[in-house]
Design a protein around this motif. Structure first.
Motif, PDB file in Angstrom:
ATOM      1  N   PHE A   1      26.927  -6.822  49.941  1.00  0.00           N
ATOM      2  CA  PHE A   1      28.099  -6.508  48.953  1.00  0.00           C
ATOM      3  C   PHE A   1      28.738  -6.202  48.336  1.00  0.00           C
ATOM      4  CE2 PHE A   1      27.441  -4.890  44.068  1.00  0.00           C
ATOM      5  CZ  PHE A   1      27.126  -6.382  43.252  1.00  0.00           C
ATOM      6  N   THR A   2      29.747  -5.449  47.650  1.00  0.00           N
ATOM      7  CA  THR A   2      31.113  -5.211  47.823  1.00  0.00           C
ATOM      8  C   THR A   2      31.881  -5.170  45.939  1.00  0.00           C
ATOM      9  OG1 THR A   2      31.914  -6.071  49.316  1.00  0.00           O
ATOM     10  CG2 THR A   2      33.477  -4.408  48.417  1.00  0.00           C
ATOM     11  N   VAL A   3      32.326  -4.361  45.528  1.00  0.00           N
ATOM     12  CA  VAL A   3      32.679  -3.607  44.480  1.00  0.00           C
ATOM     13  C   VAL A   3      33.897  -3.604  45.041  1.00  0.00           C
ATOM     14  CG1 VAL A   3      29.980  -3.520  42.865  1.00  0.00           C
ATOM     15  CG2 VAL A   3      31.609  -1.488  44.347  1.00  0.00           C
ATOM     16  N   TRP A   4      34.590  -3.451  43.793  1.00  0.00           N
ATOM     17  CA  TRP A   4      36.597  -3.320  43.329  1.00  0.00           C
ATOM     18  C   TRP A   4      36.013  -3.035  42.406  1.00  0.00           C
ATOM     19  CZ3 TRP A   4      34.490  -7.965  45.408  1.00  0.00           C
ATOM     20  CH2 TRP A   4      35.334  -8.136  47.086  1.00  0.00           C
ATOM     21  N   PHE A   5      37.295  -1.430  41.976  1.00  0.00           N
ATOM     22  CA  PHE A   5      37.685  -1.199  40.960  1.00  0.00           C
ATOM     23  C   PHE A   5      39.451  -1.346  40.837  1.00  0.00           C
ATOM     24  CE2 PHE A   5      33.587   1.244  42.755  1.00  0.00           C
ATOM     25  CZ  PHE A   5      33.485   1.353  41.543  1.00  0.00           C
TER      26      PHE A   5
END
Length: 179
Positions: free
Chosen positions: A105-109
């Motif tokens: 699972f990856t999140v980007w800002f």
């Protein structure tokens, strides 16, 4: 006479050896009863990373701050110094016996605000809870509300509830008499 004593001595040692062998077989047999995995040798289960549920993913919103995401998903396992706007939450489970499991699972800002996320399907439970049912947390809550409404509709009418107000002063004479 000497032959009889030797024979008794040998029989005595054989019975001791037989008893020790029986105890050894029982000890080895019972040693395997301490685990649900009947393999030999013992292999420990290895878990690494962040356990993320589908409910946590559903609560993500574009525009959240880094602190809000960290509060919701936990501290990321991987923070790359060269890609500071990306947090990775891998989870790897290698059971002693069975299939390995890898979820990513990856999140980007963008400017310290959540811009997007992507990842594998996450379970609908914590690891200590029941097995996955494939039902989302929102569906479980909806089913719970439907069950309560059905129970309320089928319950017998107990008559009108009378709302009365009781004052402590109403009971003061009884309390004083009891003292």
């Amino acid at each position: 006479m000497m032959g009889v004593l030797v024979h008794i001595h040998i029989v005595h040692h054989l019975s001791r050896i037989r008893a020790c062998a029986t105890a050894l077989v029982l000890a080895v047999g019972l040693a395997g009863c301490g685990s649900t995995n009947w393999g030999f040798p013992y292999k420990a289960t290895i878990q690494q990373g962040n356990w993320i549920t589908s409910e946590q993913v559903a609560r993500l919103e574009i525009g959240m701050t880094r602190d809000q995401v960290r509060y919701l998903l936990g501290t990321p396992t991987l923070q790359d110094a060269f890609h500071s706007d990306r947090w990775d939450y891998p989870f790897y489970n290698q059971p002693g016996y069975g299939q390995d499991e890898l979820r990513k699972f990856t999140v980007w800002f963008d400017h310290d605000r959540l811009a997007r996320w992507v990842g594998d399907r996450q379970p609908d439970r914590q690891p200590f809870e029941r097995a996955d049912s494939g039902v989302t947390a929102a569906e479980v809550a909806q089913e719970g509300r439907a069950d309560i409404e059905a129970r309320d509709a089928s319950s017998p009418d107990l008559g009108e509830v009378v709302d009365t107000e009781i004052q402590v002063g109403d009971f003061m004479p009884q309390i004083q008499r009891g003292l």
